[in-house]
Motif scaffolding. Sequence first.
Motif, PDB file in Angstrom:
ATOM      1  N   PRO A  14       0.814  -1.236  -0.020  1.00  8.97           N
ATOM      2  CA  PRO A  14       0.126   0.019   0.024  1.00  8.97           C
ATOM      3  C   PRO A  14       0.885   1.400   0.034  1.00  8.97           C
ATOM      4  CG  PRO A  14       0.179  -0.731   2.266  1.00  8.97           C
ATOM      5  CD  PRO A  14       0.728  -1.637   1.269  1.00  8.97           C
ATOM      6  N   ARG A  15       2.091   1.287  -0.008  1.00  7.75           N
ATOM      7  CA  ARG A  15       2.911   2.236   0.330  1.00  7.75           C
ATOM      8  C   ARG A  15       2.859   3.181  -1.169  1.00  7.75           C
ATOM      9  NH1 ARG A  15       8.658  -0.188   1.266  1.00  7.75           N
ATOM     10  NH2 ARG A  15       7.929  -1.391  -0.739  1.00  7.75           N
ATOM     11  N   THR A  16       2.764   4.488  -1.130  1.00  5.61           N
ATOM     12  CA  THR A  16       2.693   5.603  -2.116  1.00  5.61           C
ATOM     13  C   THR A  16       4.067   5.937  -2.188  1.00  5.61           C
ATOM     14  OG1 THR A  16       2.031   7.048  -0.741  1.00  5.61           O
ATOM     15  CG2 THR A  16       0.255   5.808  -1.810  1.00  5.61           C
ATOM     16  N   HIS A  17       4.663   6.239  -1.153  1.00  8.23           N
ATOM     17  CA  HIS A  17       5.964   6.988  -0.945  1.00  8.23           C
ATOM     18  C   HIS A  17       7.131   6.173  -0.264  1.00  8.23           C
ATOM     19  CE1 HIS A  17       3.601  10.228  -2.414  1.00  8.23           C
ATOM     20  NE2 HIS A  17       4.689  10.984  -2.851  1.00  8.23           N
ATOM     21  N   PRO A  18       7.491   4.877  -0.731  1.00  9.38           N
ATOM     22  CA  PRO A  18       8.258   3.996   0.128  1.00  9.38           C
ATOM     23  C   PRO A  18       9.650   4.500   0.728  1.00  9.38           C
ATOM     24  CG  PRO A  18       8.272   3.348  -2.049  1.00  9.38           C
ATOM     25  CD  PRO A  18       7.335   4.669  -2.104  1.00  9.38           C
ATOM     26  N   ARG A  19      10.088   5.477  -0.132  1.00 10.10           N
ATOM     27  CA  ARG A  19      11.467   5.881   0.433  1.00 10.10           C
ATOM     28  C   ARG A  19      11.251   7.229   1.623  1.00 10.10           C
ATOM     29  NH1 ARG A  19      15.836   3.473  -1.537  1.00 10.10           N
ATOM     30  NH2 ARG A  19      15.605   2.328  -3.706  1.00 10.10           N
ATOM     31  N   ARG A  20      10.054   7.544   1.535  1.00  5.14           N
ATOM     32  CA  ARG A  20       9.881   9.071   2.349  1.00  5.14           C
ATOM     33  C   ARG A  20       8.954   8.695   3.668  1.00  5.14           C
ATOM     34  NH1 ARG A  20       6.059  13.497   0.232  1.00  5.14           N
ATOM     35  NH2 ARG A  20       7.559  13.280  -1.812  1.00  5.14           N
ATOM     36  N   LYS A  21       9.493   8.879   4.785  1.00  3.72           N
ATOM     37  CA  LYS A  21       8.608   8.717   6.235  1.00  3.72           C
ATOM     38  C   LYS A  21       7.528   9.733   6.288  1.00  3.72           C
ATOM     39  CE  LYS A  21       9.277   7.638  10.844  1.00  3.72           C
ATOM     40  NZ  LYS A  21       8.640   6.302  11.034  1.00  3.72           N
ATOM     41  N   GLY A  22       6.292   9.176   6.411  1.00  5.24           N
ATOM     42  CA  GLY A  22       5.308  10.320   6.736  1.00  5.24           C
ATOM     43  C   GLY A  22       3.812   9.851   5.878  1.00  5.24           C
ATOM     44  N   PRO A  23       3.957  10.031   4.510  1.00  2.30           N
ATOM     45  CA  PRO A  23       2.807   9.703   3.751  1.00  2.30           C
ATOM     46  C   PRO A  23       2.068   8.327   3.942  1.00  2.30           C
ATOM     47  CG  PRO A  23       4.382  10.689   2.437  1.00  2.30           C
ATOM     48  CD  PRO A  23       4.747  10.336   3.513  1.00  2.30           C
ATOM     49  N   ASP A  24       2.980   7.234   4.267  1.00  4.80           N
ATOM     50  CA  ASP A  24       2.100   6.103   4.481  1.00  4.80           C
ATOM     51  C   ASP A  24       2.060   5.779   5.952  1.00  4.80           C
ATOM     52  OD1 ASP A  24       2.103   5.754   1.569  1.00  4.80           O
ATOM     53  OD2 ASP A  24       4.262   5.388   1.746  1.00  4.80           O
ATOM     54  N   LEU A  25       2.110   6.581   6.798  1.00  7.18           N
ATOM     55  CA  LEU A  25       1.891   6.049   8.096  1.00  7.18           C
ATOM     56  C   LEU A  25       0.698   5.667   8.539  1.00  7.18           C
ATOM     57  CD1 LEU A  25       3.573   9.274  10.052  1.00  7.18           C
ATOM     58  CD2 LEU A  25       4.586   6.962   9.858  1.00  7.18           C
ATOM     59  N   ALA A  26      -0.157   5.896   7.985  1.00  6.90           N
ATOM     60  CA  ALA A  26      -1.634   5.466   8.097  1.00  6.90           C
ATOM     61  C   ALA A  26      -2.146   3.937   7.560  1.00  6.90           C
ATOM     62  CB  ALA A  26      -2.855   6.393   7.723  1.00  6.90           C
ATOM     63  N   ALA A  27      -1.478   3.830   6.335  1.00  9.22           N
ATOM     64  CA  ALA A  27      -1.372   2.683   5.786  1.00  9.22           C
ATOM     65  C   ALA A  27      -0.564   1.444   6.475  1.00  9.22           C
ATOM     66  CB  ALA A  27      -0.764   2.793   4.378  1.00  9.22           C
ATOM     67  N   MET A  28       0.725   2.047   6.921  1.00 13.69           N
ATOM     68  CA  MET A  28       1.568   1.063   7.852  1.00 13.69           C
ATOM     69  C   MET A  28       0.919   0.631   9.169  1.00 13.69           C
ATOM     70  SD  MET A  28       4.192   0.550   5.854  1.00 13.69           S
ATOM     71  CE  MET A  28       2.788   0.665   4.601  1.00 13.69           C
ATOM     72  N   LEU A  29       0.045   1.396   9.711  1.00  6.95           N
ATOM     73  CA  LEU A  29      -0.592   1.195  10.818  1.00  6.95           C
ATOM     74  C   LEU A  29      -1.750   0.106  10.636  1.00  6.95           C
ATOM     75  CD1 LEU A  29      -1.505   1.594  13.949  1.00  6.95           C
ATOM     76  CD2 LEU A  29      -2.939   3.351  13.263  1.00  6.95           C
ATOM     77  N   ALA A  30      -2.258   0.244   9.344  1.00  6.40           N
ATOM     78  CA  ALA A  30      -3.311  -0.806   9.018  1.00  6.40           C
ATOM     79  C   ALA A  30      -2.906  -2.054   8.892  1.00  6.40           C
ATOM     80  CB  ALA A  30      -3.950  -0.298   7.665  1.00  6.40           C
ATOM     81  N   LEU A  31      -1.553  -2.039   8.273  1.00  5.98           N
ATOM     82  CA  LEU A  31      -0.820  -3.299   7.969  1.00  5.98           C
ATOM     83  C   LEU A  31      -0.633  -4.138   9.544  1.00  5.98           C
ATOM     84  CD1 LEU A  31      -0.726  -2.610   5.042  1.00  5.98           C
ATOM     85  CD2 LEU A  31       1.726  -3.461   5.016  1.00  5.98           C
ATOM     86  N   ARG A  32       0.076  -3.424  10.332  1.00 10.12           N
ATOM     87  CA  ARG A  32       0.419  -3.750  11.614  1.00 10.12           C
ATOM     88  C   ARG A  32      -0.575  -4.410  12.184  1.00 10.12           C
ATOM     89  NH1 ARG A  32       3.424  -0.193  15.794  1.00 10.12           N
ATOM     90  NH2 ARG A  32       1.329   0.592  16.347  1.00 10.12           N
ATOM     91  N   VAL A  57      12.126   3.006   3.479  1.00  7.19           N
ATOM     92  CA  VAL A  57      12.402   4.177   4.242  1.00  7.19           C
ATOM     93  C   VAL A  57      13.944   4.000   4.569  1.00  7.19           C
ATOM     94  CG1 VAL A  57      12.150   5.379   6.387  1.00  7.19           C
ATOM     95  CG2 VAL A  57      10.351   4.869   4.922  1.00  7.19           C
ATOM     96  N   ASP A  58      14.604   4.969   4.644  1.00 13.04           N
ATOM     97  CA  ASP A  58      16.147   4.774   5.281  1.00 13.04           C
ATOM     98  C   ASP A  58      16.263   4.929   6.670  1.00 13.04           C
ATOM     99  OD1 ASP A  58      19.124   4.813   5.299  1.00 13.04           O
ATOM    100  OD2 ASP A  58      19.265   7.007   4.549  1.00 13.04           O
ATOM    101  N   SER A  59      16.263   3.812   7.431  1.00 12.00           N
ATOM    102  CA  SER A  59      16.162   3.774   8.799  1.00 12.00           C
ATOM    103  C   SER A  59      17.512   4.364   9.536  1.00 12.00           C
ATOM    104  CB  SER A  59      16.006   2.289   9.043  1.00 12.00           C
ATOM    105  OG  SER A  59      16.348   2.181  10.504  1.00 12.00           O
TER     106      SER A  59
END
Length: 282
Positions: free
Chosen positions: A142-160, A206-208
Amino acid sequence: MSVESIHRWHGGELHPLDYCDMTETSIAAADSWFVTEGTALALGLHRERFLAAVTEAVTEAAATEAGGEAGDAVEPHLALAALNPVGFWDASRAVIPRTGDWFPRVELQHRAAGGWLLVLRLRSAPERSRSVVVASWGGEDPRTHPRRKGPDLAAMLALRTAVQPAGAGEAVILTPEGFVVEGAYSALLWWRGEILCRPLDEFERVDSVTARSVLALAAALGVETFAEAVTPAELAGTELWSLSALHGIRIVTAWVDGPALAELPGRLSTWRARLDALRKPL
């Protein structure tokens, strides 16, 4: 008791808000880090990542509004100068308490009606842990900006959230070919004997900051590192780590419907201590 306060950047100052309606905004960039007793790990790298993400987001939006590519953006530097993200970062760092445990998050928000908003969420740190159970995410990425932290926070919460009923605390994102990329909220590293491994660099993620810090430690200690494309099954028998700003290094104790993992006694404690030794005052 959990504490959270919201501060808006306006007129060159942070203004505490008793209430802030964010329903008409979207997060274009974000960053968070763990603070304990006024110290943080690799805060300079968090700063670098956030400022780069803000520049990318503003430039991208300017290009979209101009109907062209990012290189055709009309005066994005004017928007950046007006925002003053460097001043915002410095002010945010200054207001973080020097006692207790905190997990602040800085955000660049884009308003539906147009324009930008810089926000600091000053949050007390959630409970931290040394281990986690993971599960593969079986749906589309579901990531729209896989290399940028922020835009996909809601989608990542849904995955978890989706993998929690199976007993997992983290979801693992795979490529369409089934190779391991990253966790919804974490980077992944694993040990093959004495070799520390990571996913291929071309796998978008994301560059951790935490993973970068561990890999830098490995280089300084002369530990061999290697990048590889692996499926979950090919991680059988390895020691798998989940890394994040909040938890640092966590050992993955189980992979739901996945490979059986291993652990070398003492290694996790040693590396967590090494990482903590790198913490510096804010």
